[in-house]
Design a protein around this motif. Sequence first.
Motif, PDB file in Angstrom:
ATOM      1  N   LEU A 124      39.025  44.831  34.387  1.00 25.85           N
ATOM      2  CA  LEU A 124      38.879  46.211  33.926  1.00 25.85           C
ATOM      3  C   LEU A 124      37.760  46.933  34.670  1.00 25.85           C
ATOM      4  O   LEU A 124      37.904  48.103  35.053  1.00 25.85           O
ATOM      5  CB  LEU A 124      38.601  46.213  32.419  1.00 25.85           C
ATOM      6  CG  LEU A 124      39.741  45.756  31.509  1.00 25.85           C
ATOM      7  CD1 LEU A 124      39.275  45.698  30.059  1.00 25.85           C
ATOM      8  CD2 LEU A 124      40.938  46.690  31.646  1.00 25.85           C
ATOM      9  N   PHE A 125      36.654  46.232  34.889  1.00 15.32           N
ATOM     10  CA  PHE A 125      35.516  46.840  35.577  1.00 15.32           C
ATOM     11  C   PHE A 125      35.891  47.215  37.020  1.00 15.32           C
ATOM     12  O   PHE A 125      35.629  48.348  37.463  1.00 15.32           O
ATOM     13  CB  PHE A 125      34.328  45.882  35.570  1.00 15.32           C
ATOM     14  CG  PHE A 125      33.162  46.339  36.386  1.00 15.32           C
ATOM     15  CD1 PHE A 125      32.321  47.329  35.922  1.00 15.32           C
ATOM     16  CD2 PHE A 125      32.909  45.773  37.630  1.00 15.32           C
ATOM     17  CE1 PHE A 125      31.233  47.756  36.694  1.00 15.32           C
ATOM     18  CE2 PHE A 125      31.833  46.183  38.397  1.00 15.32           C
ATOM     19  CZ  PHE A 125      30.999  47.189  37.921  1.00 15.32           C
TER      20      PHE A 125
ATOM     21  N   MET B 268      38.816  47.683  38.235  1.00 14.93           N
ATOM     22  CA  MET B 268      39.838  48.722  38.263  1.00 14.93           C
ATOM     23  C   MET B 268      39.202  50.102  38.080  1.00 14.93           C
ATOM     24  O   MET B 268      39.570  51.067  38.768  1.00 14.93           O
ATOM     25  CB  MET B 268      40.867  48.464  37.167  1.00 14.93           C
ATOM     26  CG  MET B 268      42.009  49.486  37.139  1.00 14.93           C
ATOM     27  SD  MET B 268      43.206  49.157  35.814  1.00 14.93           S
ATOM     28  CE  MET B 268      42.185  49.484  34.382  1.00 14.93           C
ATOM     29  N   GLU B 269      38.250  50.199  37.140  1.00 14.65           N
ATOM     30  CA  GLU B 269      37.577  51.473  36.926  1.00 14.65           C
ATOM     31  C   GLU B 269      36.733  51.886  38.126  1.00 14.65           C
ATOM     32  O   GLU B 269      36.591  53.085  38.431  1.00 14.65           O
ATOM     33  CB  GLU B 269      36.710  51.401  35.665  1.00 14.65           C
ATOM     34  CG  GLU B 269      37.487  51.272  34.368  1.00 14.65           C
ATOM     35  CD  GLU B 269      38.341  52.491  34.087  1.00 14.65           C
ATOM     36  OE1 GLU B 269      37.933  53.603  34.503  1.00 14.65           O
ATOM     37  OE2 GLU B 269      39.403  52.333  33.475  1.00 14.65           O
ATOM     38  N   MET B 270      36.155  50.884  38.798  1.00 16.31           N
ATOM     39  CA  MET B 270      35.325  51.180  39.974  1.00 16.31           C
ATOM     40  C   MET B 270      36.162  51.433  41.220  1.00 16.31           C
ATOM     41  O   MET B 270      35.646  51.926  42.229  1.00 16.31           O
ATOM     42  CB  MET B 270      34.364  50.012  40.236  1.00 16.31           C
ATOM     43  CG  MET B 270      33.360  49.767  39.119  1.00 16.31           C
ATOM     44  SD  MET B 270      32.258  51.159  38.838  1.00 16.31           S
ATOM     45  CE  MET B 270      31.340  51.184  40.382  1.00 16.31           C
ATOM     46  N   GLY B 271      37.447  51.130  41.157  1.00 15.17           N
ATOM     47  CA  GLY B 271      38.312  51.337  42.316  1.00 15.17           C
ATOM     48  C   GLY B 271      38.118  50.315  43.420  1.00 15.17           C
ATOM     49  O   GLY B 271      38.420  50.607  44.581  1.00 15.17           O
ATOM     50  N   TRP B 272      37.631  49.130  43.064  1.00 17.93           N
ATOM     51  CA  TRP B 272      37.398  48.094  44.076  1.00 17.93           C
ATOM     52  C   TRP B 272      38.627  47.210  44.210  1.00 17.93           C
ATOM     53  O   TRP B 272      39.227  46.772  43.294  1.00 17.93           O
ATOM     54  CB  TRP B 272      36.182  47.234  43.689  1.00 17.93           C
ATOM     55  CG  TRP B 272      34.909  48.035  43.733  1.00 17.93           C
ATOM     56  CD1 TRP B 272      34.730  49.295  44.247  1.00 17.93           C
ATOM     57  CD2 TRP B 272      33.627  47.626  43.223  1.00 17.93           C
ATOM     58  NE1 TRP B 272      33.432  49.686  44.107  1.00 17.93           N
ATOM     59  CE2 TRP B 272      32.733  48.694  43.493  1.00 17.93           C
ATOM     60  CE3 TRP B 272      33.148  46.486  42.602  1.00 17.93           C
ATOM     61  CZ2 TRP B 272      31.399  48.653  43.123  1.00 17.93           C
ATOM     62  CZ3 TRP B 272      31.817  46.438  42.247  1.00 17.93           C
ATOM     63  CH2 TRP B 272      30.952  47.507  42.509  1.00 17.93           C
TER      64      TRP B 272
END
Length: 374
Positions: free
Chosen positions: A367-368, A370-374
Amino acid sequence: MTEPGHIDQQDDRLAISGDWILPHYATLKRRVEGLAKIREPSSLGIDLSQIADLDTAGATLLMELVGSEQLAAIDDWAPALPAPRRALLRTLGEAMVGHSPPALRPARPVRDFLAETGQRVDGLWQQQRQLLGFIGLTLATLAATLWHPRRWRPTAVVAQVHQTGLNALPIVALLTFLVGAVVAFLGATVLRDFGATIYTVNLVAFAFLREFGVLLAAILLAGRTASAFTAQLGAMKANEELDAIRTLGLDPMELLVLPRVLALMLTLPILTFVGMLSGILGGALVCLVALDISAVQFVAILERDIAVQHFLVGIGKAPLFAFVVAVIGCLEGFKVSGSAQSVGEHTTSSVVQSIFMVILLDALAALFFMEMGW
């Protein structure tokens, strides 16, 4: 051959006769219960003069029949009874005065379910508190040892690396290879309907570089290594070896826990890298055999479409997973109480906790990122 005792009702009086002893307990119990259903025995007069034989089992049934208070006052209403029998019945009655049998608790399924749920939640909370405290103790010991090279234990670390890493390479490589082949088969089956089987290469690469490589290796170590740590430390505690270590002025955290934690943090990234390669190799084999994608084309697609950041994301999670697995395994080993059953229970608990924490952390990390776009 003795005959079981009898209860004869004569108007407002009960005549107790026969043998009230253990061999006839079942028969006498039924007779007492049957009489209790018809009438309250304690409201009747009792005649014990015809009792032939009596032991503690029979005295217990007589107490159920006449009541503990009346039995405690037996000297007043049965003076003709032999003194030893009166003493037995009086002692039993006096001991049980005020001790009524526990009443059956009515069934409350909803309340019981909520109570059990609350107990489990509280147990989980206490377990997580202990884990956080042990993590803090491990980090504090590591920080205290880091600045004193003489206290480092490279031999123990190398031995643990050999046991936890080198010996686990074959099973990790085989498992990830097979899972890679399964993922490629699944991707080809789904993507064939869209005419996009070429993207099976991307599916396999993304899956193993970001998730499956580190996740499968960590789960294998949770089942293989965390259980071994718990069993080893639990056996040492059962044999009082931990007490002996403390008696010698040594710290079990520094001597036993740190080498295992550091070794696992070194070996899991290596196993993760091997798992990534094996999974991609399994997918490449399926692409070659079933999809007519050559090895050169497979590598070209990887080089063109797969950024290095996906590899870094996967390999970066490995030390965290290794730390959690090692700490849980050591903590459960220290919690062993000393019996073989306790060793088995905490070994099972360490495996379950380790797998749960690895999957939970992996989900949070996904989730992290994905939110950061990595």
